[in-house]
Design an enzyme around this catalytic site. Structure first.
Site, short mmCIF file in Angstrom:
data_model
loop_
_atom_site.label_atom_id
_atom_site.label_comp_id
_atom_site.label_asym_id
_atom_site.label_seq_id
_atom_site.Cartn_x
_atom_site.Cartn_y
_atom_site.Cartn_z
N GLY A 35 59.96 -15.25 48.49
CA GLY A 35 61.08 -14.40 48.12
C GLY A 35 61.18 -14.35 46.61
CB SER A 36 63.44 -12.48 44.39
OG SER A 36 64.65 -12.99 44.96
CD GLU A 87 61.80 -17.33 55.89
OE1 GLU A 87 61.91 -16.76 57.00
OE2 GLU A 87 62.11 -16.78 54.82
CD GLU A 136 61.60 -18.53 47.24
OE1 GLU A 136 62.75 -18.94 46.94
OE2 GLU A 136 61.40 -17.47 47.86
CG HIS A 175 66.30 -33.36 79.31
ND1 HIS A 175 65.43 -32.41 79.78
CD2 HIS A 175 67.19 -32.69 78.54
CE1 HIS A 175 65.78 -31.22 79.33
NE2 HIS A 175 66.84 -31.34 78.58
CG HIS A 200 63.85 -16.32 49.87
ND1 HIS A 200 63.97 -16.39 48.50
CD2 HIS A 200 64.56 -15.23 50.25
CE1 HIS A 200 64.70 -15.38 48.07
NE2 HIS A 200 65.08 -14.66 49.11
N GLY A 242 61.83 -30.75 71.83
CA GLY A 242 62.27 -29.84 72.88
C GLY A 242 62.61 -28.46 72.36
#
Length: 534
Positions: free
Chosen positions: A33-34, A55, A36, A285, A78, A408
Site C-alpha cells: 500500500g502507499s 493480506e 509501504e 472442542h 498495509h 481451526g
C-alpha cells in the site's frame, strides 16, 4: 553469526535491508500500500518480493515458508486495514507457533496528530493478543533495532508472530546499522524434573506418549521414535495437531485423540503413565465432564510453552525444548526391565470403489492418493470434514511431511502450501483442501501460478460446509437435518484455477480420478484437480 559494528550512518531502509540479509530473510511477503512504498525504493536485486492478492494469503504463505525453512519470515502489511484483513492467519500463526516478523505501514509522523487517511490509531494494540510483541518505535532511528528485537523474540520458544508499525517517512531517515547477534532461542528442561518423568516411565508397564506439533517443529521426530521404542509405548497424536510427530505406519502408532474429554479418557484407558510431548493437555472442542485421565494413570508433560504448562489441569509439567528434553531422557539409564509390545493398530479396510454413476467417498479418494503419491511428498491439509478419513487412509511417514492449522481457522492451508513449496524447492507439495476452505483464500492460486510452483491442489468437493453438518447433532440438531447457510452449489473450481493461471482438471467418478490423479501429481506446474465426492 559473526558480530561486527560500524558507526557509519545510513538510512533506516538500508539498515533494515542489511539486517535482513544477515538474518537470511531476503524473501518479503506482502501486498503493498502507499505507506509501504518507501521500503521498496531502489529494491535490491538479491531480495525477492512474493505478492499475495489479499493480506490473509500473504500471512498464510509466509507461515508455510517459515515452517518449511525453520527461519522467521518477513511480512509487509498495509496499515490498519491490511492487518485487519490478515488477522485470521495471524491468529493461526500464533496457534501454530510460527516465527513471523510482521511490519505494518503507518502514516507519516508529521500528520499522525490529525488522524490522517489510512492511519492506524492503535497500531500496537490491533494484533493483540495474537502476537508475542508489538511496537511502533518512538523515533525513526529506532526502527532497525526494533526489527532486530522482533526477530529474536519471534525465534525464541515458544516461537510466534511479532509486529512492528513503521511510519512511512521513517525509511529515509538516518540510522545506525544494526549488527546481527547470537541470541539463544531455546532452553534445556530442568534435569531434576526430567528425572521424575524418567522414573514414571521406568515404573510404568503400559506407557503412552501423546505427541503434538512441537515435536516436529523442534526436530525431535527421531528422538521420540527412540523413546517410544525404548519403553514400548503406544503413541497417540494430540487433538488438533498441526504437524505430524510420529511415523503413522510404525507398529507403536495408536492413532489420533479427538478433542473430546470423555473420548480421550476412553482411548487412554489401560495406560498407567501418559507423557504429552509438545502438546497441550488437552485441547477440547466440546464441553465435557469427568476426569482428564483414566483412573490410575500418571501424567507428565514436556512443552516449550510455559503458558500451556501453567493451565494444564493435572500432572507434572516441564518447560523446555522438546528435542533436548527427549535426548536427555534417552541419555539416562533405564530401569524396570523389558516391556511387552502393545497390540498394533488395526489397519482400516480398503474402501470399495463406487458403483458406476455414484460419487466417490472421501475414503476412496484418499486411499487412491495414498497409492499414487511418492514417499517424500508433502501434504498441506485443510479439509476438516475429511480429516478423520485422512487419518485412516493417508498415513504420514516422515518428519516435515504434513502441515495444517492448529487454530481451526479456515483459509490457511491453501496459501501455506505456496509458502511450503517456496521453502522446500524441488519437492512435491500436495494441497488437500475442502471446497469450503479453499474459498477463504482462493487468490493464492494466482501466486502459485506466477511462481510456477509444482503444487498439486486437490479440492475435495462435497458442495458444502460438511463439517458443520457432522457437528450439528452435538448441538441438538436431528441427524441429517438441513442446516441453513451450509450449501455451496455451482462453484466452478476448474474455471477459478484456469482464470488464475493454473491447470484445472475435474474428476467426477472413480475412472476419471484414476486417470487424472497421477497426471496432477506428476505436473511440474501448479495444477488443481476438482474431485467430486459424496
Amino acid at each position: 553469526m559473526t558480530e561486527s559494528a560500524t558507526t557509519e550512518p545510513t538510512t533506516v531502509r538500508h539498515a533494515v535491508l542489511d539486517l535482513l540479509r544477515s538474518l537470511g530473510m531476503t524473501t518479503i511477503f506482502g501486498n503493498p500500500g502507499s505507506t509501504e512504498l518507501p521500503l521498496f525504493l531502489d529494491f535490491p536485486a538479491d531480495f525477492r518480493y512474493v505478492l499475495g492478492l489479499q493480506e490473509s494469503v500473504v500471512v498464510g504463505m509466509a507461515d508455510g515458508y517459515a515452517q518449511a525453512t525453520g527461519n522467521a519470515a518477513f511480512i509487509n502489511l498495509h496499515s490498519a486495514a491490511g492487518v485487519g484483513h490478515a488477522m485470521g492467519n495471524i491468529f493461526t500463526a500464533h496457534k501454530n507457533r510460527t516465527p513471523l516478523v510482521i511490519t505494518a505501514g503507518q502514516q507519516a509522523r508529521s500528520i499522525l496528530p490529525f488522524e490522517p487517511f489510512l492511519f492506524s490509531a492503535q497500531a500496537t494494540e490491533l494484533p493483540k493478543p495474537y502476537v508475542k510483541w508489538s511496537c511502533e518505535p518512538a523515533r525513526a532511528q529506532d526502527v532497525p533495532l526494533a526489527i532486530a528485537r522482533a526477530y529474536y523474540m519471534a525465534m525464541q520458544e515458544p516461537k510466534g508472530p511479532v509486529l512492528v508499525s513503521i511510519p512511512a517517512d521513517d525509511w529515509a531517515r538516518p540510522a545506525q546499522p544494526v549488527a546481527p547477534r547470537t541470541v539463544s532461542t531455546m532452553a534445556r528442561p530442568e534435569p531434576e524434573l526430567l528425572e521424575r518423568i524418567g522414573q514414571q516411565l521406568d515404573a510404568s508397564r503400559r506407557p503412552a506418549l501423546v505427541v503434538g506439533a512441537a515435536v516436529d517443529r523442534a526436530g525431535a521426530w527421531d528422538a521420540v521414535v527412540a523413546l517410544a521404542e525404548r519403553y514400548q509405548a503406544r503413541v497417540w497424536v494430540a487433538p488438533m495437531s498441526g504437524r505430524a510427530g510420529f511415523p503413522e505406519h510404525h507398529p507403536l502408532f495408536a492413532g489420533f485423540l479427538p478433542a473430546m474429554r470423555e473420548r480421550i479418557v476412553q482411548l487412554l484407558e489401560g495406560s498407567d503413565a501418559v507423557l504429552a510431548l509438545g502438546a497441550p493437555v488437552f485441547t477440547y472442542h466440546v464441553e465435557g465432564a469427568g476426569p482428564h485421565l483414566p483412573a490410575g494413570a500418571q501424567l507428565a508433560q514436556l512443552i516449550d510453552d510455559p503458558a500451556m504448562a501453567a493451565w494444564s489441569p493435572v500432572g507434572l509439567a516441564v518447560v523446555g525444548n522438546i528435542r533436548l528434553g527427549v535426548l536427555d531422557l534417552l541419555a539416562r539409564p533405564v530401569a524396570g526391565g523389558a516391556r511387552q509390545a502393545p497390540p498394533r493398530r488395526a489397519a482400516p479396510p480398503e474402501p470399495a470403489a463406487p458403483a458406476a454413476g455414484e460419487r466417490m467417498s472421501a475414503a476412496y479418494v484418499l486411499h487412491q492418493l495414498n497409492l499414487a503419491r511418492r514417499p517424500g511428498d508433502i501434504v498441506v491439509e485443510e479439509a476438516p470434514s475429511a480429516r478423520p478419513v485422512m487419518q485412516q487412509h493417508l498415513p504420514m511417514r516422515e518428519s516435515g511431511s504434513f502441515y495444517t492449522m492448529c487454530s481451526g481457522g479456515l483459509g490457511y492451508s491453501l496459501p501455506a502450501a505456496v509458502g511450503v513449496a517456496l521453502g522446500r524447492p524441488g519437492e512435491k507439495v500436495i494441497a488437500l483442501i475442502g471446497d469450503g476452505s479453499s474459498l477463504y483464500s482462493i487468490q493464492a492460486l494466482w501466486s502459485a501460478a506466477q511462481l510456477r510452483l509444482p503444487i498439486t491442489f486437490l479440492i475435495l468437493n462435497n458442495r458444502g460446509y460438511a463439517a458443520l453438518n457432522m457437528f450439528a447433532p452435538a448441538f441438538g440438531f436431528a441427524p441429517g437435518a438441513e442446516l441453513p447457510g451450509t450449501a455451496l452449489p455451482g462453484i466452478d473450481f476448474v474455471g477459478l484455477a484456469q482464470a488464475q493461471g493454473c491447470v484445472g482438471l475435474r474428476a467426477t467418478d472413480a475412472a476419471s480420478l484414476r486417470a487424472l490423479l497421477p497426471q496432477a501429481l506428476a505436473s511440474s506446474v501448479p495444477t488443481l484437480l476438482d474431485i467430486e465426492i459424496d
